[in-house]
Design an enzyme around this catalytic site. Structure first.
Site, short mmCIF file in Angstrom:
data_model
loop_
_atom_site.label_atom_id
_atom_site.label_comp_id
_atom_site.label_asym_id
_atom_site.label_seq_id
_atom_site.Cartn_x
_atom_site.Cartn_y
_atom_site.Cartn_z
N ARG A 1 0.11 7.90 -2.55
CA ARG A 1 0.44 8.82 -1.57
C ARG A 1 2.00 9.12 -1.90
NH1 ARG A 1 -1.21 5.98 3.42
NH2 ARG A 1 -1.68 4.43 1.81
N TRP A 2 2.82 7.86 -2.06
CA TRP A 2 4.26 8.16 -2.21
C TRP A 2 4.57 9.18 -3.31
CZ3 TRP A 2 7.30 6.77 -6.00
CH2 TRP A 2 9.10 7.13 -6.01
N TRP B 1 -11.53 -1.98 -8.30
CA TRP B 1 -12.33 -1.91 -9.42
C TRP B 1 -13.19 -0.63 -9.40
CZ3 TRP B 1 -10.69 -4.24 -13.44
CH2 TRP B 1 -10.21 -5.67 -13.27
N ASP C 1 0.92 -1.10 0.10
CA ASP C 1 -0.19 0.00 0.12
C ASP C 1 0.95 1.23 0.03
OD1 ASP C 1 -2.24 1.61 -0.34
OD2 ASP C 1 -2.76 1.04 2.08
N ARG D 1 -5.06 -1.89 8.75
CA ARG D 1 -6.49 -2.56 8.67
C ARG D 1 -5.93 -3.61 7.57
NH1 ARG D 1 -7.68 2.63 6.43
NH2 ARG D 1 -7.00 2.99 4.44
N HIS E 1 2.83 3.80 -8.86
CA HIS E 1 2.46 2.20 -9.50
C HIS E 1 3.87 1.58 -10.04
CE1 HIS E 1 -1.34 2.61 -7.82
NE2 HIS E 1 -1.85 3.38 -8.50
N ARG F 1 -0.05 9.66 -9.35
CA ARG F 1 -0.06 8.42 -8.79
C ARG F 1 0.55 7.25 -9.40
NH1 ARG F 1 -3.95 7.74 -4.69
NH2 ARG F 1 -4.13 5.46 -5.57
N GLU G 1 -12.28 -4.37 -4.47
CA GLU G 1 -12.66 -2.98 -4.15
C GLU G 1 -11.97 -2.11 -5.11
OE1 GLU G 1 -12.12 -5.22 -1.83
OE2 GLU G 1 -14.27 -5.50 -1.24
N GLU H 1 1.35 -13.38 12.23
CA GLU H 1 2.09 -12.35 12.93
C GLU H 1 1.74 -11.41 11.91
OE1 GLU H 1 2.97 -12.20 16.19
OE2 GLU H 1 2.55 -14.42 16.42
N LEU I 1 10.81 -20.40 -4.92
CA LEU I 1 9.74 -19.67 -4.15
C LEU I 1 8.43 -19.60 -4.99
CD1 LEU I 1 8.98 -17.03 -2.42
CD2 LEU I 1 9.62 -15.61 -4.16
N ARG J 1 -11.99 2.23 -8.43
CA ARG J 1 -11.42 3.62 -8.71
C ARG J 1 -11.66 4.29 -10.06
NH1 ARG J 1 -5.24 2.66 -6.22
NH2 ARG J 1 -5.98 1.86 -3.87
C1 IPE Z 1 -5.51 -2.68 -0.19
O1 IPE Z 1 -4.92 -1.34 -0.54
C2 IPE Z 1 -5.26 -3.55 -1.65
C3 IPE Z 1 -4.02 -3.55 -2.31
C4 IPE Z 1 -2.94 -3.31 -1.73
C5 IPE Z 1 -4.02 -4.05 -3.57
P1 IPE Z 1 -6.10 -0.10 -0.47
O2 IPE Z 1 -5.42 1.23 -0.90
O3 IPE Z 1 -7.17 -0.36 -1.95
O4 IPE Z 1 -6.87 -0.37 0.76
P2 IPE Z 1 -7.84 0.70 1.32
O5 IPE Z 1 -8.93 0.91 0.43
O6 IPE Z 1 -6.96 2.02 1.92
O7 IPE Z 1 -8.17 0.03 3.00
C1 IPE Z 2 -1.49 0.24 -3.45
O1 IPE Z 2 -1.26 1.76 -3.39
C2 IPE Z 2 -1.64 -0.16 -5.05
C3 IPE Z 2 -2.98 -0.61 -5.07
C4 IPE Z 2 -4.03 -0.66 -4.16
C5 IPE Z 2 -3.36 -1.08 -6.65
P1 IPE Z 2 -2.37 2.61 -3.52
O2 IPE Z 2 -2.88 3.00 -4.75
O3 IPE Z 2 -3.47 2.07 -2.83
O4 IPE Z 2 -1.75 4.17 -2.79
P2 IPE Z 2 -2.36 4.97 -1.76
O5 IPE Z 2 -2.65 4.03 -0.80
O6 IPE Z 2 -3.43 5.69 -2.41
O7 IPE Z 2 -1.38 5.77 -1.38
MG MG Z 3 -4.05 2.26 -0.71
#
Ligand code: IPE
Ligand code: IPE
Ligand code: MG
Length: 247
Positions: free
Chosen positions: A25-26, A70, A21, A195, A38, A34, A68, A208, A132, A72
């Protein structure tokens, strides 16, 4: 002693699962789009897969795209699908060279056809590899998986293949998309969010949990080693007492 030297090879987690995750934001912090996050996230996937293969970890499960996700903006979903397609194609030879076997979990029928084909190719190409196991969670969510398993169980009961009183935890396990994969020993989530976001709800029962404030593009081998060293300091009791574990 370097952090890597602190890892005890006799107590490695057999299965590491990661919620990758914080890409968006990074990128925003760097003043970038964004999507740049990725792209850099793919580099982290490469590095962490290599590190797990080098350490001799058996399973690495990466949450790459949730059901979820999908929801976006279509532009981001399309960009992520293109990135997945490019990446699986580009990385297949490296995975094979490193004896890594690719597996997927999730509702992959929802992926664009090209993506499905590329993933199938890669899975077939690496099927004989013994190192692996890299499990990509694509269009995955745990409630979807459990609902599917219940539906399949109901069909079995209706057809008389199984009696309700014979249903065990192993029966449930065998109907999940993770059938045959041991439960994660260690779950890592990056980006400071505390979460689970619908990931492996059944399978994480005794994992863990490790949370780091680093965003996924910043997560590197050193950060992985730190998580493993932290994991190795913990006592996994599975409901028993500390005395029982140590006797
Ligand atoms: C969880 O990240 C899903 C993946 C890392 C693929 P999200 O960014 O979708 O999670 P929420 O919505 O912040 O909980
Ligand atoms: C995780 O990074 C990648 C996916 C969920 C596809 P995010 O895209 O959720 O990045 P943030 O959480 O919005 O920073
Ligand atoms: Mg995220």
């Amino acid at each position: 002693m370097s952090i890597k030297q602190q890892i005890r090879n006799d107590r490695l987690p057999r299965h590491i699962a990661i919620i990758m995750d914080g890409n968006g934001r990074w990128a925003k912090r760097q003043g970038m789009h964004r999507f740049f996050g990725h792209q850099r996230g793919v580099e982290a996937v490469h590095e962490i897969t290599e590190a797990c293969a080098e350490l001799g970890i058996e399973y690495l499960t990466l949450y790459a795209f949730s059901i979820e996700n999908w929801n976006r903006p279509q532009e981001e979903v399309d960009a992520l699908m293109s990135l997945l397609i490019d990446t699986v194609e580009k990385e297949t030879p490296t995975l094979h060279k490193n004896n890594v076997r690719l597996l997927t979990i999730g509702d992959t029928s929802r992926l664009p056809q090209t993506a499905r084909e590329k993933f199938l190719n890669c899975m077939e190409y690496t099927a004989g590899n013994t190192g692996l196991k890299l499990v990509l969670a694509l269009s995955y969510s745990s409630r979807w998986e459990i609902t599917e398993a219940m539906r399949r169980m109901a069909v079995k009961v209706r057809q008389g293949e199984i009696l309700p009183e014979d249903i065990t935890e192993q029966t449930v396990d065998s109907l999940l998309t993770t059938a045959g994969i041991p439960d994660p020993d260690l779950l890592i989530r990056t980006s400071g969010e505390l979460r689970i976001s619908n990931f492996l709800l059944w399978q994480l029962a005794y994992s863990e949990l490790y949370f780091t404030g680093l965003c996924w593009p910043e997560f590197n081998k050193e950060a992985l080693y730190e998580a493993i060293v932290d994991y190795q300091k913990r006592e996994r009791r599975f409901g028993k007492t500390s005395e029982q574990i140590n006797s």
